[in-house]
Design a protein around this motif. Structure first.
Motif, PDB file in Angstrom:
ATOM      1  N   GLU A 104       2.366  -1.026   8.065  1.00  0.00           N
ATOM      2  CA  GLU A 104       3.813  -1.190   7.917  1.00  0.00           C
ATOM      3  C   GLU A 104       4.213  -1.010   6.458  1.00  0.00           C
ATOM      4  N   ARG A 105       5.291  -0.309   6.245  1.00  0.00           N
ATOM      5  CA  ARG A 105       5.769  -0.048   4.887  1.00  0.00           C
ATOM      6  C   ARG A 105       7.111  -0.730   4.646  1.00  0.00           C
ATOM      7  N   GLU A 106       7.469  -0.829   3.365  1.00  0.00           N
ATOM      8  CA  GLU A 106       8.782  -1.309   2.979  1.00  0.00           C
ATOM      9  C   GLU A 106       9.227  -0.497   1.774  1.00  0.00           C
ATOM     10  N   PRO A 107      10.526  -0.358   1.541  1.00  0.00           N
ATOM     11  CA  PRO A 107      10.983   0.441   0.393  1.00  0.00           C
ATOM     12  C   PRO A 107      10.674  -0.246  -0.928  1.00  0.00           C
ATOM     13  N   SER A 108      10.362   0.561  -1.919  1.00  0.00           N
ATOM     14  CA  SER A 108      10.188   0.050  -3.275  1.00  0.00           C
ATOM     15  C   SER A 108      11.555  -0.077  -3.923  1.00  0.00           C
ATOM     16  N   LEU A 109      11.598  -0.772  -5.057  1.00  0.00           N
ATOM     17  CA  LEU A 109      12.865  -0.990  -5.745  1.00  0.00           C
ATOM     18  C   LEU A 109      13.147   0.066  -6.807  1.00  0.00           C
ATOM     19  N   ARG A 110      12.093   0.477  -7.555  1.00  0.00           N
ATOM     20  CA  ARG A 110      12.294   1.357  -8.707  1.00  0.00           C
ATOM     21  C   ARG A 110      11.689   2.747  -8.538  1.00  0.00           C
ATOM     22  N   VAL A 111      10.839   2.933  -7.538  1.00  0.00           N
ATOM     23  CA  VAL A 111      10.201   4.238  -7.335  1.00  0.00           C
ATOM     24  C   VAL A 111      10.359   4.649  -5.877  1.00  0.00           C
ATOM     25  N   LYS A 112      10.099   5.910  -5.572  1.00  0.00           N
ATOM     26  CA  LYS A 112      10.298   6.427  -4.217  1.00  0.00           C
ATOM     27  C   LYS A 112       9.151   6.115  -3.250  1.00  0.00           C
ATOM     28  N   PRO A 113       7.880   6.128  -3.684  1.00  0.00           N
ATOM     29  CA  PRO A 113       6.818   5.807  -2.728  1.00  0.00           C
ATOM     30  C   PRO A 113       6.995   4.398  -2.160  1.00  0.00           C
ATOM     31  N   PRO A 114       6.734   4.213  -0.872  1.00  0.00           N
ATOM     32  CA  PRO A 114       6.919   2.889  -0.269  1.00  0.00           C
ATOM     33  C   PRO A 114       5.803   1.932  -0.657  1.00  0.00           C
ATOM     34  N   ARG A 115       6.075   0.646  -0.476  1.00  0.00           N
ATOM     35  CA  ARG A 115       5.073  -0.384  -0.666  1.00  0.00           C
ATOM     36  C   ARG A 115       4.463  -0.742   0.687  1.00  0.00           C
ATOM     37  N   VAL A 116       3.276  -1.346   0.656  1.00  0.00           N
ATOM     38  CA  VAL A 116       2.676  -1.916   1.862  1.00  0.00           C
ATOM     39  C   VAL A 116       3.359  -3.248   2.121  1.00  0.00           C
ATOM     40  N   ALA A 117       4.005  -3.385   3.260  1.00  0.00           N
ATOM     41  CA  ALA A 117       4.810  -4.567   3.535  1.00  0.00           C
ATOM     42  C   ALA A 117       3.988  -5.845   3.523  1.00  0.00           C
ATOM     43  N   ALA A 118       2.736  -5.788   3.986  1.00  0.00           N
ATOM     44  CA  ALA A 118       1.906  -6.984   4.096  1.00  0.00           C
ATOM     45  C   ALA A 118       1.112  -7.285   2.834  1.00  0.00           C
ATOM     46  N   ALA A 119       1.176  -6.413   1.839  1.00  0.00           N
ATOM     47  CA  ALA A 119       0.453  -6.669   0.594  1.00  0.00           C
ATOM     48  C   ALA A 119       1.169  -7.772  -0.179  1.00  0.00           C
ATOM     49  N   PRO A 120       0.461  -8.805  -0.637  1.00  0.00           N
ATOM     50  CA  PRO A 120       1.122  -9.910  -1.323  1.00  0.00           C
ATOM     51  C   PRO A 120       1.663  -9.553  -2.702  1.00  0.00           C
ATOM     52  N   VAL A 121       1.172  -8.451  -3.285  1.00  0.00           N
ATOM     53  CA  VAL A 121       1.615  -8.022  -4.612  1.00  0.00           C
ATOM     54  C   VAL A 121       1.749  -6.505  -4.606  1.00  0.00           C
ATOM     55  N   ALA A 122       2.739  -6.001  -5.303  1.00  0.00           N
ATOM     56  CA  ALA A 122       2.863  -4.554  -5.477  1.00  0.00           C
ATOM     57  C   ALA A 122       3.348  -4.265  -6.895  1.00  0.00           C
TER      58      ALA A 122
END
Length: 218
Positions: free
Chosen positions: A112-130
């Protein structure tokens, strides 16, 4: 008795396996990137990863060969380092599969992904840190490329914070070892550095150099 190994006398693969067996544990950068057209989101673990600078904040990971992560970063100038926690062990391992470049690991593995705030590549939604990064520089070394990314934004889940600080027992980081081995945190030991003023001999007025450390630490 020691056993000697010379890089000149071994094939590169054998010496690579030696290095990865003795330089352990290695933290994992779970790197998410986008293809230049923005259509495919790639995700791959890289275990040659560390901090390169603190001011400005720069992290680095190494691509052994020209992998999709490297190509995407070179073309887009952005990537995200997602924390690799123990509960996501099987997904992290699955994203190391050599999928074709246009077959994104997020979709292929079901991450599962979630949008990043400052860059275009998505973050891993379940990762505790990005750590959201923009490309600072790359450095070619032999068959590898070191990627330096300036951290432009960091996000941490409240679930892993204790008194406002990420807590290791809640983070539960994975690490890479030799062969197909992975490591978990295990025992954690807490030991503060010894200030020079507390090192025996530093305030000795007798002219005798001391050895060791004083009984107390501050």
């Amino acid at each position: 008795m020691r056993v000697d190994y010379s890089p000149e006398s071994l094939d590169p693969g054998s010496f690579y396996r030696l290095l990865t067996a003795v330089i352990v544990p290695r933290p994992i950068a779970w790197v998410s990137t986008l293809t230049a057209d923005g259509e495919t989101a790639n995700l791959a673990p890289h275990s040659f990863f560390t901090v390169a600078s603190t001011d400005p904040p720069v992290v680095q990971f190494t691509s052994v060969g020209r992998k999709d992560s490297l190509r995407n970063v070179e073309e887009s100038g952005e990537f995200v380092v997602n924390f690799a926690p123990e509960p996501l062990f099987e997904q992290i391992n699955a994203t190391a599969t050599d999928f074709p470049r246009k077959e994104g690991e997020f979709d292929a593995v079901g991450v599962e992904r979630e949008p990043s705030l400052r860059v275009k590549p998505p973050r891993v939604a379940a990762a505790p840190v990005a750590l959201e990064c923009t490309l600072h520089a790359t450095l070619g070394l032999g068959n590898c490329t070191v990627v330096f990314g300036r951290v432009v934004h960091a996000v941490v889940s409240e679930d892993v914070l204790m008194d406002g600080h990420p807590e290791i027992g809640l983070l539960r980081p994975l690490s890479r070892l030799g062969r197909n081995e992975w490591g978990t945190v295990g025992e954690v030991r807490d030991l503060a550095r010894v200030p020079y003023r507390d090192w025996i001999g530093t305030t000795d007025t007798t002219g005798t150099a001391g050895t060791g450390i004083s009984g107390g630490q501050s």
